[in-house]
Write a protein that holds these residues in place. Sequence first.
Motif, short mmCIF file in Angstrom:
data_model
loop_
_atom_site.label_atom_id
_atom_site.label_comp_id
_atom_site.label_asym_id
_atom_site.label_seq_id
_atom_site.Cartn_x
_atom_site.Cartn_y
_atom_site.Cartn_z
N MET A 39 33.76 28.45 22.74
CA MET A 39 35.06 29.02 23.13
C MET A 39 36.00 27.90 23.57
N TRP A 59 40.90 31.63 22.67
CA TRP A 59 40.21 32.85 23.09
C TRP A 59 41.14 34.06 23.01
N ASP A 117 28.81 37.35 24.21
CA ASP A 117 30.11 37.26 23.53
C ASP A 117 31.06 38.39 23.90
N LEU A 174 32.32 33.27 30.49
CA LEU A 174 33.70 33.72 30.66
C LEU A 174 33.80 34.55 31.93
N PRO A 216 35.66 28.83 31.59
CA PRO A 216 36.77 29.56 30.98
C PRO A 216 37.07 30.79 31.84
N VAL A 258 42.05 30.85 30.30
CA VAL A 258 42.13 31.37 28.94
C VAL A 258 43.03 32.59 28.85
#
Length: 281
Positions: free
Chosen positions: A1, A6, A62, A90, A108, A132
């Motif tokens: 990523m 993103w 993901d 994330l 991120p 992001v």
Amino acid sequence: MTVESWIPAGPALLFCPADRPERYLKALDRADMVILDLEDAVAPSNKQAARDALVGNPVHPDRVIVRINAAGTDDHELDLAAVSETQYRLVMQAKTEDPAQISAHGLPTIALIETPMGAMRTEEIVAAPNCVGLMWGAEDLIAGLGGSSSRFGDGEPDAGQYRDLPRYVRARVRLAAGAYQKAAIDAIHADIDDTAGLAAEVRDAVALGYSATACIHPSQAPHIREAYAPSPERVEWARQVLDGAAAHDGGVFALDGEMVDGPIIAQARATLARAGERPTD
């Protein structure tokens, strides 16, 4: 990523309490991404249990965002330690007020703008190298101002609509994300039964170019997806615009009596992207 590239896996992002691991897969089944929540959805006495559940019940990374507690709290550091034991990378950071609060850990990060100071520093926060995207929240914002309601009440003009100050922060978040070409996630619609209000709010988010909308109940996800999906007529219009642009080498031309130029072509590309088509240049 990468920070620059993103985008959410889809428009419906569903919050799920991290201390309810039996709901993880159900949430992923109903929404495009799940936000495993270590913050507001978890009682203080259950915070450690939530972190243990996060680590002990992995799902596909993901499609997972982990909401961590605000910087400066004991739970923040414990949350980061828990995330480091998973494949999740994330995070959504609650009550972000300073770019240093997210750049410190380097993950991120979707910065959640939901305090007066965070709102005032939105442009600095979105510029952080590991930011992001941005999301905003109305209720914590109003609470931080000593207010009582983010929306007009029954019997008032524009009942159910955001008051001016939340609308300002919503617009500021969208502008800042757009300026830095990062994702923008619209706030939840707390009234679960108000599907008409949710749909109207999501249509407005789409018109403003929001990337996704967060929700708190699985029943809201289909309404979000439906509102983000362009109509068949709009998709056909977008195809005609891009076909015309190709025929005119990107120059100005007319379609059905209306002028088509660069901004209209960009809107057509965005429409096809929401429809799941990859427009060609």
